[in-house]
Scaffold this motif. Sequence first.
Motif, mmCIF file in Angstrom:
data_model
loop_
_atom_site.group_PDB
_atom_site.id
_atom_site.type_symbol
_atom_site.label_atom_id
_atom_site.label_comp_id
_atom_site.label_asym_id
_atom_site.label_seq_id
_atom_site.Cartn_x
_atom_site.Cartn_y
_atom_site.Cartn_z
ATOM 1 N N LEU A 439 -18.131 39.903 49.155
ATOM 2 C CA LEU A 439 -17.426 40.610 50.232
ATOM 3 C C LEU A 439 -18.264 41.817 50.672
ATOM 4 N N PRO A 440 -18.737 41.850 51.921
ATOM 5 C CA PRO A 440 -19.672 42.900 52.338
ATOM 6 C C PRO A 440 -19.161 44.321 52.136
ATOM 7 N N LEU A 441 -17.908 44.595 52.505
ATOM 8 C CA LEU A 441 -17.390 45.952 52.344
ATOM 9 C C LEU A 441 -17.404 46.367 50.883
ATOM 10 N N LEU A 445 -19.406 49.537 49.259
ATOM 11 C CA LEU A 445 -18.694 50.598 48.544
ATOM 12 C C LEU A 445 -19.201 50.725 47.105
ATOM 13 N N ALA A 446 -19.447 49.587 46.464
ATOM 14 C CA ALA A 446 -19.967 49.621 45.093
ATOM 15 C C ALA A 446 -21.380 50.184 45.057
ATOM 16 N N GLU A 467 -11.229 51.086 41.266
ATOM 17 C CA GLU A 467 -11.379 52.536 41.450
ATOM 18 C C GLU A 467 -12.667 52.898 42.183
ATOM 19 N N LEU A 468 -13.743 52.140 41.925
ATOM 20 C CA LEU A 468 -15.020 52.461 42.564
ATOM 21 C C LEU A 468 -15.076 52.050 44.029
ATOM 22 N N ALA A 475 -18.971 57.479 56.560
ATOM 23 C CA ALA A 475 -19.708 56.467 57.304
ATOM 24 C C ALA A 475 -18.821 55.261 57.606
ATOM 25 N N GLN A 476 -17.903 54.943 56.694
ATOM 26 C CA GLN A 476 -16.993 53.829 56.911
ATOM 27 C C GLN A 476 -15.843 54.280 57.817
#
Length: 616
Positions: A439-441, A445-446, A467-468, A475-476
Amino acid sequence: MTVRLLLFGSPTIEVGGELLALPFERRNQLLVFLALKRAWVGRAELATLLWPEQQSKLAYTNLRKTLHRLQSLRWARGIESQGGALRFEAETDVSAFELALREQRISDALPMQRGELLAGFNDDQSEAWSSWLNFERERLRVAWRDAALNRLAADIDAAEGIELSTRLLDTDPLDEAALRGQMAWLARSGQSARARQAYHEYAKRLADDLGLTPGAELRALHDSLATVALSAPAVPTPAAKLDADFVGRIVELRRIGALLAQDDCRLICLVGPGGVGKTRLAQRAMQQFAQQFSDGAAFIPLEDVASASDLGGRFARELGITGGNSLERVIEFLCERQMLLVLDNFEHLATDAAALELLLKGCARLKLIVTSRIRLAISCEWLLPIEGLPCPEAEDQDRVESFDAAQLFVKAAQRVEPALVPAVEAASIIDICRQVEGLPLALELAAAWTRVLPCDAIAAELRHGTELLHAVDHAQPARHASIEVVFEQSWRLLNAIERDALSRLSVFHGGFTADAARGVAAASLPVLAALTDKSLLRKEGARLFMHPLVHHLAALRLPDGAAREAAERAHALYFQQLMEQLRRNIENGDRESLQRLDIEFENCRAAWRWSIKSSA
């Protein structure tokens, strides 16, 4: 707890990654006023502002009651009291906008203004509130206009110049400086005819409304465009600059190109869960295939469009249409044009998708690419499901960057941790990619945490929850602030029966059949179809699966107590019965039964563990 208020447009508040609406009521009026003031405000001023028609004593009483009600909201506990004054220091998009302007970061500031200040917060009962709000709106509008005009005079892309000047004219249709900018950028992009049309529509509006004619500078610009049009050949629209950060999707882009080439394909719906990259893919497709349309292409964001009745206004704004903002006016404008339109984030308007059929019926040369979490279910729709990026397997460590998911993670990670060496971290990168199923998002985020943690620690954290998976910077966009925010948006699109079924389906492990879903979660075929149409289930062969992040978050919606116990019990009994049915055949070495047990291994193991736990 981080609190951020978004006060341009309809007010919302972001709390710990969760985005919530702020409805118009007294306690929210008080909250946003203090947030915008960012200083100590006397109680007398607040009482007069919100209850001007009441005597001082009663107004003070109402203020105390409102403050008491505010304390029940976890984000309002930051309100400070000192003597006879109050203060609330919270981040707001307005303060971020003004800071960006002071620091001359105009390109950062302009997108922050997503609508008028505190839309929907007009209070006709308070002249003091109305006076303050109108002043603040005008002050910010003037600041935004000045910044936008400065940006128009800079060396920017033609598409940005056209979009920015259109926004200016939406705010003030008689803004001559904005029209000059729009005409200049239309001419630079090879659309001189459209620039002249905009001039004539402006001149008519000016004459009708004020009885005036355009200024000499504007007339001269129009005449120069007319001269160029007579003497020069048509200039093709230049190719848009490709997004350097775009990764993969070669197969999907080829499929989109093939569908656009088909005469009978007028609407392609890119459907998939939130965060899967539908918007970026649609933008890339628009950039790649716009040259095939003689009148170009346009990107139309719909995230903040409240209902289908507002579609005409949004189309008119983004396409520079004047003379009305109804869908009929849009059809009139587009009926003879050959264009590609990308309609982004259509899911909340899916029940009104018939408006798109009407648009296509009236515009024979128009084609649409629509992004949505929900299937539109209209006859002209061609579905293209979008899933996570391809992930490497454990044995692919020596070529990890050959896979799109790993490549995206590495690109995002090296922006914050340039020293990251993919070959050294290969095993952990593969683990991360597979845990989030590409999953790109989630990958982005990770990856942001590589500035703090090594990849193996990130992978370990992901095994314990989400949590991460929260944005650590701005930016998002707000809708992608965290995986929880993305899931919440999808959750809101479900009815009560679908929510109950999705939470109960989280007791499965490793997928399930439709029969098992009926037996364990009482999920009927129509409900399973609805969850699939809304990108919360996916079909692979005869089985249905949840994305692991959806599975985790749906499980959190299954309440502890009787409901959870009943769901887990139903799951365990179903698979105990299955194992009993297969036992004799398995003992005899029946291959089909062994394969069935292998497919359901994770479910059978969970049922076995439940049995041991319940009998202890």
